[in-house]
Design a protein around this motif. Sequence first.
Motif, PDB file in Angstrom:
ATOM      1  N   VAL A  97      33.077  56.953  22.388  1.00 12.10           N
ATOM      2  CA  VAL A  97      33.087  58.302  21.817  1.00 12.10           C
ATOM      3  C   VAL A  97      34.187  59.099  22.495  1.00 12.10           C
ATOM      4  O   VAL A  97      34.293  59.116  23.721  1.00 12.10           O
ATOM      5  CB  VAL A  97      31.721  58.996  22.001  1.00 12.10           C
ATOM      6  N   PHE A  98      35.013  59.775  21.653  1.00 12.71           N
ATOM      7  CA  PHE A  98      36.135  60.553  22.192  1.00 12.71           C
ATOM      8  C   PHE A  98      35.941  62.026  21.859  1.00 12.71           C
ATOM      9  O   PHE A  98      35.708  62.379  20.695  1.00 12.71           O
ATOM     10  CB  PHE A  98      37.464  60.054  21.621  1.00 12.71           C
ATOM     11  N   ASP A  99      36.040  62.865  22.854  1.00 13.52           N
ATOM     12  CA  ASP A  99      36.058  64.313  22.688  1.00 13.52           C
ATOM     13  C   ASP A  99      37.479  64.769  23.008  1.00 13.52           C
ATOM     14  O   ASP A  99      37.816  65.048  24.165  1.00 13.52           O
ATOM     15  CB  ASP A  99      35.030  64.956  23.626  1.00 13.52           C
ATOM     16  N   ALA A 100      38.316  64.808  21.958  1.00 11.42           N
ATOM     17  CA  ALA A 100      39.739  65.086  22.175  1.00 11.42           C
ATOM     18  C   ALA A 100      39.969  66.512  22.646  1.00 11.42           C
ATOM     19  O   ALA A 100      40.921  66.781  23.386  1.00 11.42           O
ATOM     20  CB  ALA A 100      40.518  64.816  20.886  1.00 11.42           C
ATOM     21  N   GLU A 101      39.098  67.432  22.241  1.00 11.14           N
ATOM     22  CA  GLU A 101      39.298  68.828  22.623  1.00 11.14           C
ATOM     23  C   GLU A 101      39.068  69.028  24.115  1.00 11.14           C
ATOM     24  O   GLU A 101      39.820  69.749  24.788  1.00 11.14           O
ATOM     25  CB  GLU A 101      38.359  69.728  21.818  1.00 11.14           C
ATOM     26  N   ASN A 102      38.030  68.364  24.642  1.00 13.14           N
ATOM     27  CA  ASN A 102      37.715  68.514  26.058  1.00 13.14           C
ATOM     28  C   ASN A 102      38.214  67.352  26.911  1.00 13.14           C
ATOM     29  O   ASN A 102      37.947  67.308  28.117  1.00 13.14           O
ATOM     30  CB  ASN A 102      36.196  68.647  26.221  1.00 13.14           C
ATOM     31  N   HIS A 103      38.910  66.404  26.285  1.00 12.00           N
ATOM     32  CA  HIS A 103      39.525  65.277  26.987  1.00 12.00           C
ATOM     33  C   HIS A 103      38.485  64.439  27.739  1.00 12.00           C
ATOM     34  O   HIS A 103      38.581  64.234  28.946  1.00 12.00           O
ATOM     35  CB  HIS A 103      40.611  65.767  27.959  1.00 12.00           C
ATOM     36  N   ILE A 104      37.492  63.948  26.981  1.00 16.25           N
ATOM     37  CA  ILE A 104      36.454  63.094  27.536  1.00 16.25           C
ATOM     38  C   ILE A 104      36.346  61.832  26.701  1.00 16.25           C
ATOM     39  O   ILE A 104      36.264  61.887  25.471  1.00 16.25           O
ATOM     40  CB  ILE A 104      35.086  63.810  27.570  1.00 16.25           C
ATOM     41  N   ALA A 105      36.354  60.672  27.358  1.00 21.08           N
ATOM     42  CA  ALA A 105      36.147  59.382  26.697  1.00 21.08           C
ATOM     43  C   ALA A 105      34.933  58.720  27.313  1.00 21.08           C
ATOM     44  O   ALA A 105      34.814  58.633  28.540  1.00 21.08           O
ATOM     45  CB  ALA A 105      37.381  58.501  26.851  1.00 21.08           C
ATOM     46  N   THR A 106      34.008  58.236  26.449  1.00 22.24           N
ATOM     47  CA  THR A 106      32.762  57.648  26.931  1.00 22.24           C
ATOM     48  C   THR A 106      32.549  56.279  26.306  1.00 22.24           C
ATOM     49  O   THR A 106      32.628  56.132  25.077  1.00 22.24           O
ATOM     50  CB  THR A 106      31.556  58.545  26.588  1.00 22.24           C
TER      51      THR A 106
END
Length: 574
Positions: free
Chosen positions: A140-149
């Motif tokens: 899962v990528f949260d591009a706005e907050n720069h988090i990859a899980t």
Amino acid sequence: MKHLYSILVAATALLNVACIKNDLPYPTVELNIDRVVGTGFTATTDAQQRIVTLKLDESTDIQNVKIHRMTFDVVIHNTSLDKQTLIDQIKSSHPRFGTFDLRSPLYITLSLYKDYEWTIRAEQTIERRFSVTGQVGSPVFDAENHIATAYVSKATDRSAVTITELKLGPADITTYSPSIEELSKLDYSSPNPEKPELGTPHFVDVTCHGRTEKWALYILPTDKSIELTGANAWSKIIWLDAAGTAGKTNGFRYRKAGESTWLEVNDITTDGGNFSAKLAAEPETTYEVMAYCGEDETNVVSVTTGAVLQLPNSGFEEWSTSNDIVYPYLAGAEAYWSTGNLGANIANETLTDKTDPRPGSQGNYAAHLQSKYANLVGAGKFAAGNIFLGKYLANDGTNGVLTFGRSFNLRPTAMRIWVKFTGGTVNYVGKYGPSGVIKDETPDNGVIYIALGTWTKEEYGVAPSSITLKDMAGKIIGTDESPVVIATREVSTFFKPDGKDVVAYGEQAFIEDTSTWSNNIDGWVELTIPLKYNAKNIVPTNIIIVCSSSRWGDYFTGCSRSQMWIDDLELIYD
């Protein structure tokens, strides 16, 4: 005395002229952005919404998008002024070329007699990947907050997880610090033994285009080792998707409803923990499907395939004539196919008619489409022979108003059709001819296209206000059955293959005569036009099919010698 009288008369005349009210309206023209050309993107234009969308390549810097040229166009309604002269007078609130930051839309005002607001926006898709050993499902990528899980099973030791792939920026131009090897040596387990669902993030600097983003990487536990994420039943295909555990034996099983034996699905495509398959199926049949990962199985899901149907009069056998107008359906029957013959009848011409069938056909007729230059009492206009799913509604002067589409909720994979085509060089270019088409140089193209979509009459069925038919202008004249309104007076209404509500599309253009094709029989060829779907899980509401002896007939542009014959159209569901 006579001289004084003459002066008084002249002065009075001048005074009267000065007091005359100027009731002459300004010319009515609509100002459009025609083309945007630059480096690292493709541009699509929606003239109705006045939006240009730049689809950026992955490696393009969205903060420094280079536009080399922006060209304008006009749609003229009540003036005979030269089109190019008007285009040359257009003023723009922004330069026509340069480097632009398109993280936010660029708003442009075009001015000539009145202002027209346009928007240029950018869309960019960056393919991101984050894979680890023993991964479950998709990251899962949260591009706005720069988090990859990434997710692993609860039994996985997260202090010894190897990162096998990491891609958070454009390929080939992005660097990472620490490296993947260094990131793999870190402990991603929970800092609190009482809360194992937590994880320890580690940070990586992602650098490209001279800028650095700091991303947080998480590796978290999940209860799921396998999940059936998609089971989409078409007519003769079931598309299966699942999220399993990388490195384990993943697969699908299926059976017909009521049967006891499970069968294995072959030809599995794997991407990390995700896997998918395409299962051949029988139409109008209920199946049970499941996914498995090692010994773990998902719940059983039931799906039912669709029917296999053909379109009415797809062999082009049914014809009738009324008031010297030829129609592609029987007298008294409801229209399913339509043509431009109602418009061509203004000049006593018939563009589409029945003819002899193709070699080997079991039918009696085929359709013959003929492009012509129709004379209209001292004037003339080019028109293309055509046949389409929809209805020709009315003539708007020498223009036409029609609707595209018929209700349809199945998902064929292709269309097979017999075609014969003869063409030539474009010898007529309409007043608003398409850019890039040059008279006496550009070869005319025949075209056949098919589209499936979810168009609605509320969005696509409104007649443009520019048409002269007051009972239609600005009103919803499309229907649920045939929702897409086309007005040849208004270029912005022309069908867009890349429109947002297009589910699938396929086309075949004809530049050379089909008699030059190696597989032709007396000039006839049998061809299959595959449908490219934008999504597997969207059920269409309508189908559009258009056949035209001149591709740019909507623009009144083409070759008056172009002809197309079509026969035995068939939808393929395999």
